[in-house]
Design an enzyme around this catalytic site. Sequence first.
Site, PDB file in Angstrom:
ATOM      1  N   LYS A 112       7.323  29.577  18.389  1.00 27.39           N
ATOM      2  CA  LYS A 112       7.328  31.150  17.926  1.00 27.39           C
ATOM      3  C   LYS A 112       6.282  31.133  16.766  1.00 27.39           C
ATOM      4  O   LYS A 112       5.914  32.252  16.245  1.00 27.39           O
ATOM      5  CB  LYS A 112       8.662  31.275  17.186  1.00 27.39           C
ATOM      6  CG  LYS A 112       9.740  31.758  18.388  1.00 27.39           C
ATOM      7  CD  LYS A 112      10.986  32.049  17.903  1.00 27.39           C
ATOM      8  CE  LYS A 112      11.880  32.383  19.320  1.00 27.39           C
ATOM      9  NZ  LYS A 112      12.188  31.336  20.104  1.00 27.39           N
TER      10      LYS A 112
HETATM   11  C1  PLP Z   1      12.691  31.367  21.662  1.00 29.74           C
HETATM   12  C2  PLP Z   1      12.652  29.987  22.135  1.00 29.74           C
HETATM   13  C3  PLP Z   1      12.821  29.807  23.519  1.00 29.74           C
HETATM   14  C4  PLP Z   1      12.715  31.186  24.402  1.00 29.74           C
HETATM   15  O1  PLP Z   1      11.654  31.935  24.525  1.00 29.74           O
HETATM   16  P1  PLP Z   1      11.620  33.615  24.951  1.00 29.74           P
HETATM   17  O2  PLP Z   1      10.426  34.050  24.321  1.00 29.74           O
HETATM   18  O3  PLP Z   1      12.971  34.208  24.001  1.00 29.74           O
HETATM   19  O4  PLP Z   1      11.858  33.728  26.356  1.00 29.74           O
HETATM   20  C5  PLP Z   1      12.483  28.687  24.128  1.00 29.74           C
HETATM   21  N1  PLP Z   1      12.534  27.638  23.377  1.00 29.74           N
HETATM   22  C6  PLP Z   1      12.429  27.792  22.039  1.00 29.74           C
HETATM   23  C7  PLP Z   1      12.445  26.545  21.458  1.00 29.74           C
HETATM   24  C8  PLP Z   1      12.603  28.756  21.323  1.00 29.74           C
HETATM   25  O5  PLP Z   1      12.790  28.831  19.949  1.00 29.74           O
END
Ligand code: PLP
Length: 462
Positions: A112
């Site tokens: 993120k």
């Molecule tokens: C947010 C997240 C996901 C999922 O990603 P999306 O964009 O919501 O599909 C997968 N792995 C981790 C570690 C995350 O923080």
Amino acid sequence: MRYISTRGQAPALSFEEVVLTGMANDGGLYVPETVPQLSRETLAEMAGLSYAEIAFRVMKPFVNGEIDDETFRGIVHDAYATFSHDAVVPLNQLDANHFLLELFHGPTLAFKDVALQLLGRLLDHFLAKRGERAVIMGATSGDTGSAAIEGCRHCDNLDIFILHPHNRVSEVQRRQMTSVLADNVFNIAIEGNFDDAQAMVKASFADQGFLNGTRLVAVNSINWARIMAQIVYYVASAVALGAPHRQVSFCVPSANFGNVFAGYMAYRMGLPVKQFIIATNANDILHRTLTANDFSKQELKATLAPSMDIVVSSNFERLLFEAYERDGDAVRGLLERFQSEPTALAEAPLARLRKLFASHSVDDTTILEVIREAHHRTKEVLDPHTATGYRAAERARADAETPMITLATAHPAKFAEAVVKAGFPGVPLPPHMDDLLEREERYTVLPAELAEVQKFVVENRR
Ligand SMILES: *Cc1c(COP(=O)(O)O)cnc(C)c1O
């Protein structure tokens, strides 16, 4: 370039407006009106460029000249200078044809950061230009909160208030938020659970009067700029493996679908992608929809991959809009039905999706098995989210010849609980974070009462 809503009834917006706005006012999500194209020559010219330069070139058409090139280059450069690896998102070869794209070298050790390091800076730029300030509010059970705080800590025009459930967040995740001692960062520990925190944030967005006209901004994954930032690593990794001359496939651990939708955008821009594999944990709405056309909500399950624990995948709406050939009325009808009853996609859109997307769901027992198996075979310790991707890539890939890139969405030290359960002694935090457990913390404990929380926000925003 304008941005239009997936439900067809909200006004079209400029890039600046779409960055400052969350959901469209018809309940839909914003997408670009046309998809800019990356020609074979443009892709070929990217070979060997830095990540920041590729990012600038991929995102420039979406910014639509609303930020001058030199300024935008600077914003992009600063955003990715916060990553601890020189390649920003290095590719790690696991075997002859399977690669991990390590997206976890940012400040909070999860993917993120790639989007939120950019989004904070974009918001700050536009607010400064307008002479405005804004307040960010969000609720978190861990991951997004810390990435949002890190993305905004240096933003002069933003104050950020993140609510987490008191004593119900892991120590590492809490400290990643509460040890940021910047003047514009406010951590609120709510005496309640995540749903209480979430409800208070939602209520604040629904009734923003308490801020006396100051803009309230959401940084959740429906913000278009987050998708835009994530398109870049699909392009950069494919180019590193030989695009445009060679096709690649991607496997993406998925929840709200923001990450894999960004990959789909890269494909629509002209990146030669053979297949996208959607990996889910036991919260498998995406897998059920693709394989059994069962587009329905099921109860939330708490899993070892908690950042993928969701009931509804909010960004899936953006893909449905494309699958329904941009028929906003059809998308609105489908999603309104979905809110109240189990539903299914129409045949033609589902068939379109199945041409490009496959899926696989991985339960907790299998996550532990995969962490052990992957370590045995490759010496890598995978985090539990990446483990779902590793297994899905093996089980659902269309062929063995096309290089498979599995997105590693978190550093294993961030989810040590699962790694220890799998039988490992634990994973040390990377060197730049190894004093996290000794750093000073700052947070305010408040009761789960909307009036108290809003009073705190009003009194503390700058
Ligand atoms: C947010 C997240 C996901 C999922 O990603 P999306 O964009 O919501 O599909 C997968 N792995 C981790 C570690 C995350 O923080």
